[in-house]
Design a protein around this motif. Structure first.
Motif, PDB file in Angstrom:
ATOM      1  N   LEU A   1      -4.693 -67.270  70.660  1.00 54.66           N
ATOM      2  CA  LEU A   1      -4.820 -66.511  69.059  1.00 54.66           C
ATOM      3  C   LEU A   1      -3.397 -66.136  68.814  1.00 54.66           C
ATOM      4  CD1 LEU A   1      -6.184 -65.174  66.861  1.00 54.66           C
ATOM      5  CD2 LEU A   1      -6.226 -62.838  68.481  1.00 54.66           C
ATOM      6  N   GLN A   2      -2.297 -65.686  69.634  1.00 57.75           N
ATOM      7  CA  GLN A   2      -1.109 -65.337  69.439  1.00 57.75           C
ATOM      8  C   GLN A   2      -0.162 -66.395  68.891  1.00 57.75           C
ATOM      9  OE1 GLN A   2       2.742 -64.633  71.886  1.00 57.75           O
ATOM     10  NE2 GLN A   2       1.223 -63.623  72.589  1.00 57.75           N
ATOM     11  N   TYR A   3      -0.462 -67.756  69.248  1.00 60.91           N
ATOM     12  CA  TYR A   3       0.305 -68.802  68.955  1.00 60.91           C
ATOM     13  C   TYR A   3      -0.427 -69.434  67.552  1.00 60.91           C
ATOM     14  CZ  TYR A   3       4.028 -69.064  72.341  1.00 60.91           C
ATOM     15  OH  TYR A   3       5.089 -68.736  73.223  1.00 60.91           O
ATOM     16  N   SER A   4      -1.524 -69.079  67.415  1.00 59.77           N
ATOM     17  CA  SER A   4      -2.274 -69.493  66.233  1.00 59.77           C
ATOM     18  C   SER A   4      -1.537 -68.766  65.139  1.00 59.77           C
ATOM     19  CB  SER A   4      -3.761 -69.359  66.394  1.00 59.77           C
ATOM     20  OG  SER A   4      -4.352 -70.371  67.518  1.00 59.77           O
ATOM     21  N   ILE A   5      -1.619 -67.458  65.396  1.00 58.36           N
ATOM     22  CA  ILE A   5      -0.982 -66.574  64.143  1.00 58.36           C
ATOM     23  C   ILE A   5       0.537 -66.876  64.080  1.00 58.36           C
ATOM     24  CG2 ILE A   5      -0.323 -64.005  63.767  1.00 58.36           C
ATOM     25  CD1 ILE A   5      -2.697 -63.356  65.270  1.00 58.36           C
ATOM     26  N   HIS A   6       1.331 -67.149  65.134  1.00 55.86           N
ATOM     27  CA  HIS A   6       2.650 -67.850  65.082  1.00 55.86           C
ATOM     28  C   HIS A   6       2.655 -69.135  64.196  1.00 55.86           C
ATOM     29  CE1 HIS A   6       4.330 -64.755  67.652  1.00 55.86           C
ATOM     30  NE2 HIS A   6       3.981 -65.232  68.723  1.00 55.86           N
ATOM     31  N   LEU A   7       1.734 -69.981  64.389  1.00 53.26           N
ATOM     32  CA  LEU A   7       1.487 -70.997  63.671  1.00 53.26           C
ATOM     33  C   LEU A   7       1.415 -70.994  62.063  1.00 53.26           C
ATOM     34  CD1 LEU A   7       1.563 -74.275  63.719  1.00 53.26           C
ATOM     35  CD2 LEU A   7      -0.645 -74.150  64.313  1.00 53.26           C
TER      36      LEU A   7
ATOM     37  N   GLN B   1       5.579 -69.500  55.693  1.00 57.15           N
ATOM     38  CA  GLN B   1       7.271 -69.368  55.354  1.00 57.15           C
ATOM     39  C   GLN B   1       7.509 -70.711  54.786  1.00 57.15           C
ATOM     40  OE1 GLN B   1       9.420 -66.977  57.618  1.00 57.15           O
ATOM     41  NE2 GLN B   1      11.097 -67.011  56.519  1.00 57.15           N
ATOM     42  N   ILE B   2       7.302 -71.895  55.366  1.00 53.84           N
ATOM     43  CA  ILE B   2       7.864 -73.136  54.843  1.00 53.84           C
ATOM     44  C   ILE B   2       7.178 -73.275  53.444  1.00 53.84           C
ATOM     45  CG2 ILE B   2       7.525 -75.716  55.451  1.00 53.84           C
ATOM     46  CD1 ILE B   2       7.482 -75.083  58.292  1.00 53.84           C
ATOM     47  N   LEU B   3       5.991 -72.976  53.233  1.00 52.81           N
ATOM     48  CA  LEU B   3       5.371 -73.237  52.050  1.00 52.81           C
ATOM     49  C   LEU B   3       6.240 -72.232  51.029  1.00 52.81           C
ATOM     50  CD1 LEU B   3       1.500 -73.275  52.773  1.00 52.81           C
ATOM     51  CD2 LEU B   3       2.843 -75.383  51.995  1.00 52.81           C
ATOM     52  N   PHE B   4       6.502 -71.203  51.271  1.00 55.63           N
ATOM     53  CA  PHE B   4       7.012 -70.468  50.230  1.00 55.63           C
ATOM     54  C   PHE B   4       8.702 -71.089  50.094  1.00 55.63           C
ATOM     55  CE2 PHE B   4      10.156 -67.006  49.491  1.00 55.63           C
ATOM     56  CZ  PHE B   4       9.609 -66.181  48.518  1.00 55.63           C
ATOM     57  N   ILE B   5       9.595 -71.683  50.963  1.00 52.41           N
ATOM     58  CA  ILE B   5      10.499 -72.027  50.744  1.00 52.41           C
ATOM     59  C   ILE B   5      10.616 -73.317  49.939  1.00 52.41           C
ATOM     60  CG2 ILE B   5      12.334 -73.253  52.176  1.00 52.41           C
ATOM     61  CD1 ILE B   5      11.919 -71.418  54.478  1.00 52.41           C
ATOM     62  N   PHE B   6       9.431 -74.027  50.252  1.00 60.13           N
ATOM     63  CA  PHE B   6       9.331 -75.308  49.578  1.00 60.13           C
ATOM     64  C   PHE B   6       9.046 -75.191  47.957  1.00 60.13           C
ATOM     65  CE2 PHE B   6      10.006 -76.987  53.640  1.00 60.13           C
ATOM     66  CZ  PHE B   6      10.954 -78.362  53.423  1.00 60.13           C
ATOM     67  N   TYR B   7       7.980 -74.171  47.919  1.00 57.19           N
ATOM     68  CA  TYR B   7       7.525 -73.898  46.720  1.00 57.19           C
ATOM     69  C   TYR B   7       8.371 -73.133  45.700  1.00 57.19           C
ATOM     70  CZ  TYR B   7       4.322 -71.828  42.931  1.00 57.19           C
ATOM     71  OH  TYR B   7       3.775 -71.715  41.816  1.00 57.19           O
ATOM     72  N   TYR B   8       9.223 -72.231  45.971  1.00 64.12           N
ATOM     73  CA  TYR B   8      10.065 -71.434  45.208  1.00 64.12           C
ATOM     74  C   TYR B   8      11.389 -71.754  45.373  1.00 64.12           C
ATOM     75  CZ  TYR B   8       6.520 -67.783  44.592  1.00 64.12           C
ATOM     76  OH  TYR B   8       5.272 -67.258  44.081  1.00 64.12           O
TER      77      TYR B   8
ATOM     78  N   LEU C   1       7.462 -77.045  64.990  1.00 66.55           N
ATOM     79  CA  LEU C   1       7.119 -77.969  66.003  1.00 66.55           C
ATOM     80  C   LEU C   1       7.080 -77.368  67.243  1.00 66.55           C
ATOM     81  CD1 LEU C   1       9.352 -80.818  64.347  1.00 66.55           C
ATOM     82  CD2 LEU C   1       6.881 -80.468  64.746  1.00 66.55           C
ATOM     83  N   ILE C   2       8.172 -76.402  67.823  1.00 68.85           N
ATOM     84  CA  ILE C   2       8.193 -75.862  69.181  1.00 68.85           C
ATOM     85  C   ILE C   2       6.745 -75.034  69.363  1.00 68.85           C
ATOM     86  CG2 ILE C   2       8.965 -74.135  70.586  1.00 68.85           C
ATOM     87  CD1 ILE C   2      11.871 -74.970  69.018  1.00 68.85           C
ATOM     88  N   ILE C   3       6.206 -74.239  68.409  1.00 67.11           N
ATOM     89  CA  ILE C   3       5.071 -73.850  68.504  1.00 67.11           C
ATOM     90  C   ILE C   3       3.766 -74.452  68.734  1.00 67.11           C
ATOM     91  CG2 ILE C   3       3.338 -72.157  67.183  1.00 67.11           C
ATOM     92  CD1 ILE C   3       5.794 -70.696  65.898  1.00 67.11           C
ATOM     93  N   CYS C   4       4.002 -75.456  67.961  1.00 69.29           N
ATOM     94  CA  CYS C   4       2.710 -76.565  68.314  1.00 69.29           C
ATOM     95  C   CYS C   4       2.939 -77.193  69.606  1.00 69.29           C
ATOM     96  CB  CYS C   4       2.871 -77.711  67.011  1.00 69.29           C
ATOM     97  SG  CYS C   4       2.651 -77.256  65.306  1.00 69.29           S
ATOM     98  N   PHE C   5       4.246 -77.669  70.075  1.00 68.22           N
ATOM     99  CA  PHE C   5       4.139 -78.069  71.202  1.00 68.22           C
ATOM    100  C   PHE C   5       3.827 -77.279  72.436  1.00 68.22           C
ATOM    101  CE2 PHE C   5       7.311 -81.444  68.973  1.00 68.22           C
ATOM    102  CZ  PHE C   5       6.187 -82.441  68.965  1.00 68.22           C
TER     103      PHE C   5
END
Length: 1439
Positions: free
Chosen positions: A1293-1299, A1305-1312, A1333-1337
């Protein structure tokens, strides 16, 4: 005052003094002629005679005996001193009360050589009266005058009598003699051999007396210290000698009294028994701040202070409540303590009651307290109003009753018709009216009153009830003639008037014809009653009264002209026997041989026809009986101490105690004998106790109490007979503390010890005087007159007398016993090495010496003793060794203690005092080891001793209780400590056991102890399965740590040159990666170290390393500890951040000075830097430090609290920082929303100066949410920190929330696309994608994946991090290159333009694009607000 003391110091005040007026030496004749004067302070010679002056020498060479003390004559001493030693010395003259005189002399003798005589030594400086003083004298005479059988005299310079061996002949030197003094004071002891002084002429000692102390033990009523007057208590007066030891042989008379004096009640003089006088039934008669004094004729006073006696409290209770003055009521007054919880029954106070406010209270208003209370009856309040009844006494707090209200009413009787004369035929009515006042002016019309109309005996009384204050009787006629009185009475109303009417059938009239008036003479005669002999006291009293006739009320003139018949009677009625009617003769009637046979309080009334009656004085009649009883044991001998109780009864049957009469009681013996003690006492309650009595003569007696007007009842007959004891020691009189002896007791009938008492049976007790310590069986019983005390021994040196005593026998003392000891001393032979054994294989020798003194100075060789040597501990005892002493010494050889422990060596023997050689620690000869495990499963091994060799990994073997494969690394910490780090291939559960074994053979310590090769079993903590990284990858990560730091440093440098926002973006990305291992994810140790290296860039030192100490008590919780934090203290962990902040703040004064001093652009730059501190710099600093400060605050809070001032400072600061940490995202959002709605983002330069750090680096061109980058930034880190610290129980659950947050945040950066500079966008995007990527791995480490998978994923994570860091460095270097190239081109163009057009005044007009040169100023500008946007500038900046 200071000047006065300085004067005293500089010019000391001189008193009376001695002075050598002349000194003449005659060397060949060995004498010195002296003349010494006694002078006043004004230097005039005194004329006083008889003053003793003492002469001595310094050094103290011999002085002949006949010259050491001489006496003055008319203020002068003219005499001769004898001195036969060749020496230079100081002659000293001393006298009490005078300053001494000195004179330096040199004597050169031709006949005698230098001769130094005896040394004298006293065993102390402070002694008690009659205490043995040991004086040691030794001689050293080089000439040889002192020979055997020389006289030795011990003298007091000041003339006191010395008791003991003060004059003796001495053959052997040195000698110790016993003396003692019987008078207190300062003593100056001299030793004189023959006619010569001792070498050290005088030693000064003090002789002190005993003293008293006072203690308050539990008394008969369990009261330790009284609080109120007449509260009985007990008191012990104890005699101590001058060494504060109980004087058990003292029997002095002790007197106690109070201060102020005279307030102590009861016996106050008593002889001490075994040093203690117990005074019981004491009380004080006045409430004051008191002290108790105890004194004896030869002792100091003992004073017990701080006795504060309070007044008692009175409680007033109305037994009935009066309504009017006719109500008779009673009052009960009780004596209480201050809390009204305890009645004080012993207070014989006289109580008076009165009204408050003042009023007329009738009845007996005084009474005596008996058993704590008094009841006063027959009381009435005669005044109207509201009152309280108060009670008071001399030692009381006034008591107050409840309020009572008194209302009085009055009756008035009238007749209708209102005539005083009626016939038997007349009828009349009687009217009764009730009035509210005694003047009968105000009728009382409300209320019902019961009343009775009385018409004497000729007409029945009329009883009825008033209506509205009035009553009218029906018509009444009285058929019988006569004179009648009519009155009305009521229990609640005062009677009014009395009417007198006459009922007659005929009425007479008296006329005086011819106006002749009949003359009538009326005269009164008065009686007087006297008791000529005595007033009757009881039914045995025969008394006489005389009644005399007088013609005036003052009874001065006896009337003898007429005889009257006189009658007498008792009031109240009682049995008065005798002739009660007499006729006066010459005005006197004598009534003789009267007696009264009933007890009561009486007056005698005399009356007769023609005389006015009279009453005698009041008197009491009663008969009382005194009963005498023993309290406790009946006396048997003249030494028996006993108590007697006296009870006084009102009747012969001895039922009712007489509590209302006072008696003076005397205690007597029948037949008359010697009764010792206080035999006269005062009784006020029918009871009295006589204490501490004794009978001084043998005989058969009865004891009884005697008092006036009483019959004595004798006690039972008892016998006083003395028996006497003879004491015999068996087998001999004891002579040392080791002597064991018995005592045989024989009982005799007489003091001559001839008539043996075969039938005697007594219980006896043995005691010792002089504070001796007697042990053994000290209680015995005689059988057929013989008794024994067995197995006795005396445990202290001194001279003693033993005392045998018993209740039924006369005490007896033994002959004098002198106890003298010899002492053993144990030494270990220093020749044998080691002198004191250290371990179980050491041999040693013990030397036991016998001394005649406890200072171990004089070896005793005159006798051989059998010495027993014992070696023991609390656990082990070894075989004893026996050896006889030879010349005072016994040597025990080849001793071995074979077991490890702490031992004592005891030497003992018959007739000698034992000696103890204590605390010899014997080691077992081997040493062991111990270990501990920290939370990271690092084993700390500590050997008990330093090793003589260094251990390597092959010297250890480990075994683990589970099947987990482990390995370890080893690190030497010291000569006796090693650290083993456990490496496990799988997860280790909590409390897993690991066993360590040392494989190295013949392992020894540096001091040759042998290692015991014991196994060490320890418990491991929980640890997830670890794995070894690929060797090449591990080397890469280990080498990447400094590379990453160097790369980070280059990024910092490039960011400063190009744009600081690049630095913040890169550092934010590195922080997010660096703190991932703090969660419970199972990374390898190499990867954890790789991540943690990102945060090790340190520009400034950490100042808090010097403030807070890192210890085991400050360790953080386990995961933070494994990550690399060494302390839980937030200040310590955030020290570098705070140091950077403090340094930057410290630049404010520099910029302030630069703004004031520097001109042109530098001064302008300093001004802009100052503006950035409000508030842009602080906002930027906190936003960029947000993740670190929040995480460090939670680490402090989650770790164990350190209960020290430093710990509390850190925890409080952490909670404050946590609240700021949680509130910041919401604060930024709300602040931005408010400002956005007010259009403060639009061309508001002042707003941007303060708050631009939150908005200026962004485009802010896509609505409100495009301005909220830092809201998203901080919110994401808030959740990141909380999840990392507190959600480790659910890693998926912890790393899912991190993900999810990374994706948002990535969507915010690329959208705005919020950033103005594309370089910032690129770096931020690379960092967020790398983090994602590190969180996924990392899910590979959460899932139960294989070891190979984890290793491969670890390779990917490392390369993602390296690529991310490399890309950021590339973007930063590219930015540096572009900006640097453009800046140099523009500088070149400006330089060329100035060279070609040197006269151009304003070169700025020739610059096409000013933005091209602004990056020369970008460092200062970006340091001000951390932005990339260039500002306008001019070519002066280039200059």
């Amino acid at each position: 005052m200071i000047a006065y003391f300085l004067f005293i110091l500089i010019f000391p005040i001189k008193g009376d003094y001695l002075q050598f007026d002349s000194v003449i030496t005659y060397d060949d004749l060995c004498y010195i002629e002296i003349k010494v004067g006694l002078y006043n302070t004004d230097n005039s010679l005194q004329s006083i005679s008889g003053i003793p002056v003492y002469f001595s020498f310094d050094p103290p060479y011999t002085l002949l005996y006949n010259g050491w003390i001489q006496y003055s004559t008319n203020g002068l001493i003219v005499g001769t001193l004898y001195q036969c030693c060749s020496a230079t010395f100081l002659m000293i003259a001393e006298a009490i009360g005078y300053d001494p005189a000195t004179k330096s002399l040199t004597i050169s003798q031709t006949v005698f050589t230098v001769c130094e005589y005896t040394d004298i030594n006293v065993n102390g400086n402070y002694f008690c009266i009659d205490e043995i003083i040991k004086v040691t004298v030794e001689t050293d005479c080089t000439y040889g005058i002192v020979v055997s059988d020389t006289s030795l005299n011990i003298l007091d310079v000041y003339g006191s009598v010395i008791n003991g061996e003060s004059n003796t002949l001495v053959s052997n030197w040195p000698i110790t003699i016993d003396i003692y003094f019987s008078a207190v004071g300062t003593k100056k002891i001299l030793g004189v051999i023959g006619n010569f002084y001792a070498k050290y002429a005088a030693q000064t000692i003090e002789i002190e007396t005993s003293y008293l102390t006072i203690t308050l033990p539990y008394g008969p009523v369990i009261i330790i210290q009284p609080s109120y007057v007449f509260e009985y208590f007990s008191l012990n007066a104890t005699i101590f000698d001058c060494h504060s030891i109980l004087c058990s042989t003292c029997n002095d008379i002790i007197t106690i009294d109070s201060s102020p004096t005279g307030l102590l009640y009861s016996i106050n003089t008593l002889a001490a028994t075994n040093g203690v006088s117990q005074f019981i039934n004491l009380a004080f008669i006045s409430s004051e701040n008191l002290t108790i004094k105890a004194s004896a004729s030869t002792f100091y006073d003992g004073i017990f202070t701080s006795i504060v006696l309070s007044k008692v409290y009175l409680k007033v209770t109305l037994l009935s409540i009066p309504d009017n003055s006719l109500d008779i009521f009673s009052v009960k007054v009780q004596v209480y303590d201050s809390e009204f919880s305890r009645i004080l029954e012993n207070c014989p106070f006289s109580i008076v009651i009165f009204l408050n406010p003042t009023g007329n209270l009738s009845g007996s208003t005084t009474g005596s307290i008996i058993n704590g209370e008094v009841i006063m009856s027959g009381l009435a309040i005669l005044d109207e109003g509201t009152f309280q009844i108060n009670a008071d006494c001399s030692e009381c707090i006034i008591g107050t009753s409840i309020f009572v209200t008194i209302d009085n009413y009055y009756l008035k009787v009238t007749l209708n018709p209102n005539s005083g004369q009626f016939s038997t035929e007349n009828k009349f009515t009687i009217t009764v009216d009730v009035f509210d006042d005694s003047s009968m002016n105000y009728p009382y019309l409300s209320g019902l009153f019961t009343f009775t109309i009385n018409l004497e005996s000729y007409y029945p009384p009329i009883s009825d009830i008033t209506t509205n204050g009035k009553y009218i009787s029906p018509p009444i006629s009285i058929p019988i003639t006569g004179t009648y009185s009519i009155s009305a009475s009521s229990p609640k109303v005062y009677p009014g008037n009395i009417l007198s009417i006459i009922i007659a059938d005929y009425y007479l009239k008296i006329d005086f014809p011819n106006n002749n008036i009949l003359s009538i003479i009326i005269a009164d005669y008065y009686l007087k009653i006297d008791f000529p002999n005595n007033i009757p006291k009881n039914y045995q009293s025969i008394f006489t009264i005389i009644v005399s006739i007088h013609d005036s009320i003052n009874t001065e003139n006896l009337y003898e002209n007429k005889n009257f018949i006189i009658n007498i009677e008792l009031i109240p009625i009682g049995e008065l026997n005798g002739i009660l009617t007499k006729t006066t003769v010459n005005g006197i009637a004598e009534f003789s041989y009267l007696n009264i046979t009933t007890d009561d309080t009486y007056v005698i009334s005399a009356y007769g026809i023609g005389v006015i009656s009279r009453k005698s004085i009041e008197f009491k009649v009663g008969t009382y009986y005194i009963e005498t009883k023993f309290k406790g044991k009946i006396p048997l001998t003249t030494e028996s101490i006993f108590d007697v109780e006296i009870l006084i009864y009102r009747e012969e049957e001895l039922i009712t105690i007489c509590t209302y009469k006072d008696f003076e009681v005397e205690l007597k013996l029948s037949p008359e004998g010697l009764l010792i003690g206080n035999i006269n006492e005062y009784s006020s309650s029918g009871f009295v106790k006589f204490k501490i009595l004794s009978i001084g003569e043998e005989g058969i007696y009865k004891i009884y109490g005697k008092a006036n007007d009483t019959f004595s009842i004798y006690s039972d007959e008892f016998v006083i007979k003395n028996f006497y004891i003879n004491i015999v020691f068996y087998p001999e009189i004891p002579f040392s503390t080791e002597s064991i002896f018995s005592i045989e007791i024989k009982v005799y009938n007489e003091t001559d010890m001839v008539n043996f008492c075969y039938e005697c049976f007594f219980i006896l007790e043995l005691s010792i005087d002089n504070q001796g310590l007697l042990e053994g069986i000290t209680k015995s019983e005689t059988t057929s007159g013989i008794g024994y005390f067995n197995n006795l021994y005396i445990k202290s040196e001194n001279y003693y007398f033993l005392k045998v005593s018993g209740y039924e026998i006369i005490s007896s003392f033994s002959s004098k016993i002198i106890i003298k000891d010899f002492y053993l001393k144990i030494d270990l032979n220093p020749i044998v090495k080691p002198k004191q054994p250290k371990h179980t294989l050491n041999e040693f020798e013990a030397i036991v010496s016998i001394f005649s003194d406890n200072n171990y100075l004089n070896l005793y060789t005159n006798r051989s003793y059998s010495i027993i040597l014992s070696i023991y501990s609390l656990i082990n005892t070894f075989e004893t060794h026996n050896k006889n002493s030879n010349s005072g010494i016994a040597v025990f050889k080849k001793l071995i203690i074979s077991e490890s422990n702490t031992y004592n060596i005891i030497a003992d023997g018959i007739g000698v005092n034992p000696n103890n050689y204590s605390n010899i620690f014997i080691d077992k000869g081997t040493f062991s080891w111990q270990g501990s495990v920290d939370e990271q499963n690092n084993l700390i091994i500590k050997f008990e001793k330093s090793l003589n060799a260094t251990l390597e990994k092959p010297d250890f073997h480990t075994e683990i209780s589970s099947s987990i494969k482990t390995d370890f690394t080893i690190k030497q910490l010291s000569d006796s400590m090693y650290e083993l780090k456990i490496i496990a291939s799988e997860t280790i559960q909590n409390n897993t056991k690991i066993t360590l074994i040392v494989l190295k053979s013949n392992l020894k310590s540096t001091d040759d102890y042998i290692f015991d090769y014991s196994e060490l079993v320890l418990s491991l903590f929980y640890s997830y399965k670890s794995f070894e990284s690929f060797k090449q990858l591990a080397e890469l990560m280990n080498s990447s740590k400094p590379l990453c730091q160097a790369a980070a440093s280059s990024v910092v440098a490039s960011s400063v040159i190009s744009n600081p926002s690049i630095l913040w973006s890169i550092m934010s990305c590195m922080d997010a990666m660096a703190y991932l291992p703090i969660s419970e994810i199972e990374y390898s140790d190499n990867l954890i170290g790789f991540f943690s290296s990102f945060g090790s860039l340190q520009v400034f030192p950490n100042p808090f390393e010097y403030i807070f100490t890192v210890s085991n008590s400050t360790k953080p919780y386990d995961r933070a500890l494994k990550y690399g934090f060494t302390s839980s203290f937030m200040f310590y962990n955030a020290g570098i951040l705070l140091a950077n902040f403090i340094v930057s703040i410290s630049l404010i004064p520099v910029f302030l000075i630069g703004k004031k001093v520097l001109k042109n652009n530098l001064g302008e730059w300093c001004k802009k830097m100052l503006e950035s501190y409000k508030y842009a710099y602080f906002i930027r600093f906190f936003v960029q430090s947000y993740l670190d400060l929040g995480l460090l605050a939670l680490i402090q809070i989650k770790s164990k609290l350190v209960d020290t001032p430093g710990g509390w400072v850190n925890i409080v600061f952490s909670w404050i920082m946590l609240m700021i940490f949680i509130g910041l995202p919401f604060t930024i959002f709300i602040f931005s929303l408010v400002c956005y709605r007010k259009n403060k983002f639009v061309d508001n330069e002042e707003f941007m100066k303060k708050w631009g750090s939150l908005y200026e680096e962004f485009k802010n061109d896509k609505g409100f949410f495009s301005t909220q980058y830092y809201t998203v930034f901080t919110m994401r880190r808030l959740v990141y920190v909380i999840m990392t610290v507190y959600l480790n129980d659910n890693l998926p659950l912890q790393y899912s929330i991190h993900l999810i947050l990374s994706l948002l945040q990535i969507l915010f950066i690329f959208y705005y696309f919020p950033f103005k500079e594309k370089e910032i966008f690129i770096i931020t995007a690379i960092g967020e994608i790398s983090t994602l990527l590190i969180i996924c791995f990392s899910f590979a480490f959460i899932a139960d994946s294989s070891l190979e998978t984890r290793k491969n994923v670890e390779v990917v994570i490392v390369f993602v991090v390296v690529i991310c860091l490399g890309a950021n460095i590339g973007v930063s270097l590219n930015t540096i290159f572009i900006n640097t190239k453009g800046m140099f081109n523009k500088i070149k163009n400006i330089y060329h333009r100035n060279k070609v057009h040197p006269n151009t005044e304003n070169s700025q007009n020739n610059i096409k694009n000013p933005r091209e040169i602004t990056y020369l100023y970008s460092f200062a500008d970006s340091a001000r607000n951390f932005e990339l946007s260039p500002r306008e500038d001019d070519e002066n900046a280039i200059k």
